[in-house]
Enzyme design. Structure first.
Site, PDB file in Angstrom:
ATOM      1  N   ASP A   1     -10.771  11.085  -5.462  1.00  0.00           N
ATOM      2  CA  ASP A   1     -12.010  11.865  -5.555  1.00  0.00           C
ATOM      3  C   ASP A   1     -11.788  13.130  -6.388  1.00  0.00           C
ATOM      4  O   ASP A   1     -12.618  14.025  -6.369  1.00  0.00           O
ATOM      5  CB  ASP A   1     -12.521  12.235  -4.160  1.00  0.00           C
ATOM      6  CG  ASP A   1     -11.563  13.138  -3.402  1.00  0.00           C
ATOM      7  OD1 ASP A   1     -10.406  13.300  -3.843  1.00  0.00           O
ATOM      8  OD2 ASP A   1     -11.964  13.695  -2.359  1.00  0.00           O
TER       9      ASP A   1
ATOM     10  N   ASP B   1      -2.257  12.509  -3.050  1.00  0.00           N
ATOM     11  CA  ASP B   1      -2.383  13.966  -3.172  1.00  0.00           C
ATOM     12  C   ASP B   1      -2.627  14.314  -4.635  1.00  0.00           C
ATOM     13  O   ASP B   1      -1.843  13.957  -5.508  1.00  0.00           O
ATOM     14  CB  ASP B   1      -1.100  14.632  -2.683  1.00  0.00           C
ATOM     15  CG  ASP B   1      -1.265  16.129  -2.452  1.00  0.00           C
ATOM     16  OD1 ASP B   1      -1.996  16.762  -3.228  1.00  0.00           O
ATOM     17  OD2 ASP B   1      -0.663  16.659  -1.509  1.00  0.00           O
TER      18      ASP B   1
ATOM     19  N   GLU C   1     -12.026   9.959   1.510  1.00  0.00           N
ATOM     20  CA  GLU C   1     -13.226   9.652   0.738  1.00  0.00           C
ATOM     21  C   GLU C   1     -14.436  10.341   1.356  1.00  0.00           C
ATOM     22  O   GLU C   1     -15.275  10.926   0.642  1.00  0.00           O
ATOM     23  CB  GLU C   1     -13.443   8.145   0.682  1.00  0.00           C
ATOM     24  CG  GLU C   1     -14.558   7.721  -0.237  1.00  0.00           C
ATOM     25  CD  GLU C   1     -14.592   6.216  -0.440  1.00  0.00           C
ATOM     26  OE1 GLU C   1     -15.505   5.744  -1.137  1.00  0.00           O
ATOM     27  OE2 GLU C   1     -13.700   5.524   0.093  1.00  0.00           O
TER      28      GLU C   1
ATOM     29  N   THR D   1     -12.540   5.814   3.492  1.00  0.00           N
ATOM     30  CA  THR D   1     -11.421   6.515   4.113  1.00  0.00           C
ATOM     31  C   THR D   1     -11.828   7.929   4.514  1.00  0.00           C
ATOM     32  O   THR D   1     -12.847   8.468   4.086  1.00  0.00           O
ATOM     33  CB  THR D   1     -10.232   6.617   3.141  1.00  0.00           C
ATOM     34  OG1 THR D   1     -10.594   7.495   2.057  1.00  0.00           O
ATOM     35  CG2 THR D   1      -9.851   5.259   2.586  1.00  0.00           C
TER      36      THR D   1
ATOM     37  N   GLU E   1       0.848  -1.188   0.000  1.00  0.00           N
ATOM     38  CA  GLU E   1       0.000   0.000   0.000  1.00  0.00           C
ATOM     39  C   GLU E   1       0.880   1.234   0.000  1.00  0.00           C
ATOM     40  O   GLU E   1       1.739   1.396   0.872  1.00  0.00           O
ATOM     41  CB  GLU E   1      -0.942   0.044   1.202  1.00  0.00           C
ATOM     42  CG  GLU E   1      -1.854   1.263   1.136  1.00  0.00           C
ATOM     43  CD  GLU E   1      -2.769   1.435   2.322  1.00  0.00           C
ATOM     44  OE1 GLU E   1      -3.707   2.244   2.221  1.00  0.00           O
ATOM     45  OE2 GLU E   1      -2.540   0.780   3.359  1.00  0.00           O
TER      46      GLU E   1
END
Length: 249
Positions: A191, A155, A229, A226, A80
Site C-alpha cells: 500500500d 515493510d 491492507e 490483510t 510466503e
C-alpha cells in the site's frame, strides 16, 4: 523438537543463539528487531501445534527442503515471505486447499499466532518456518522447486536513510526467479506507492521474470484483506498488486 526460547528479545544479524533460526544473517536485513515474548493464547497455540506445523530451519539439510515429507502429500509448493500474524495466511490456504504453503516469519509471536489462526480455520496445508526468508531461500530451498512465492505488504522502509533495507532489490528478484518453477508466479502487494513503483522497476528488469499484466495486477481473488491492507485503505492509500511469471530465456 525443542522450541525456541520464548524470552528471546531481539534478532541479531550473523549470530543467533539456539532459537530455531538459521545461524547466519545479513548485516542489513529487511525486518525490525522485536521482542519474542508470547501471550497466553500464543503460548497455548505453540504448545499445541508446533510439533505438527513448525519446521526448524536448522533441521533442514542445506538445499534439501522436502515438501512432500513435511506436508505428507504431493502438491504445488507455495512460499510466503513474511506471514506476520497469520490471519491472511490461514485464509489464503483455506481458499486454495490444493496447495502446500510454507510460511516464513521471523518473529516467534507471529509464528504462534499463525498456529492459532490455522487451528481456528481448520487449515492443514500450512507449515511455518522461523527465520530470515532470504537466507532460507538461498540455503534451504532448491532451485526450480516453488510454484509461487508471495510477498504481501512487506515493510516499506519509507525513510530515505532506510531504503537499503527494502527487501525487493535486483539480487532478491534474481533469487526469487531462481527458486520458481518454469511458469511459476511471484505475487506481491503493497500500500506504499513509492515501494510499488520500485518493485515494478526492479522486477521488470529481471530477465527471467515477465509481467503477467499491463502494469499492476488485479487483487488476487484468493487473498483476504490483510490487517496491513485495511490499515492502508483506512489511511486513504491505494493497494498495488504485482504478478510476474518465470520464463526460460
Amino acid at each position: 523438537m525443542s522450541a525456541p526460547d520464548s524470552q528471546d528479545t531481539r534478532i541479531t544479524p550473523l549470530t543467533v543463539p539456539d532459537d530455531g533460526m538459521p545461524q547466519h544473517f545479513r548485516r542489513v536485513v529487511s525486518f525490525h528487531p522485536r521482542g519474542g515474548r508470547l501471550n497466553p493464547v500464543q503460548r497455548r497455540s505453540w504448545d499445541t501445534h508446533a510439533d505438527a506445523w513448525y519446521i526448524e530451519a536448522s533441521d533442514v539439510v542445506e538445499g534439501g527442503f522436502n515438501a512432500p515429507e513435511h506436508f505428507g502429500r504431493n502438491a504445488p509448493l507455495i512460499v510466503e515471505i513474511g506471514s506476520g500474524m497469520g490471519e491472511a495466511t490461514a485464509g489464503m490456504a483455506a481458499n486454495r486447499p490444493d496447495i502446500n504453503v510454507l510460511a516464513i516469519e521471523v518473529y516467534k509471536p507471529g509464528v504462534a499466532q499463525t498456529f492459532y489462526h490455522l487451528a481456528k480455520a481448520g487449515v492443514e496445508n500450512v507449515r511455518v518456518m522461523r527465520g530470515d526468508a532470504v537466507e532460507i531461500l538461498e540455503v534451504l530451498i532448491k532451485a526450480g522447486s516453488v510454484a509461487e512465492i508471495w510477498l504481501f505488504f512487506p515493510d516499506p522502509w519509507p525513510k530515505t536513510k532506510h531504503l537499503k533495507r527494502r527487501l525487493v532489490n535486483p539480487e532478491f528478484a534474481a533469487l526469487v526467479a531462481s527458486r520458481l518453477t518454469t511458469d511459476g508466479i511471484f505475487r506481491l502487494g503493497t500500500d506504499w506507492e513509492p515501494y510499488a513503483e520500485q518493485m515494478m522497476e526492479v522486477i521488470s528488469a529481471e530477465p527471467t521474470l515477465t509481467n503477467m499484466h499491463d502494469g499492476f495486477a488485479p487483487r488476487p481473488a484468493f487473498r483476504p484483506q490483510t490487517r496491513f491492507e485495511r490499515r492502508g485503505v483506512t489511511a486513504g492509500r491505494a493497494i498495488f498488486d504485482l504478478e510476474f511469471q518465470r520464463r526460460e530465456l
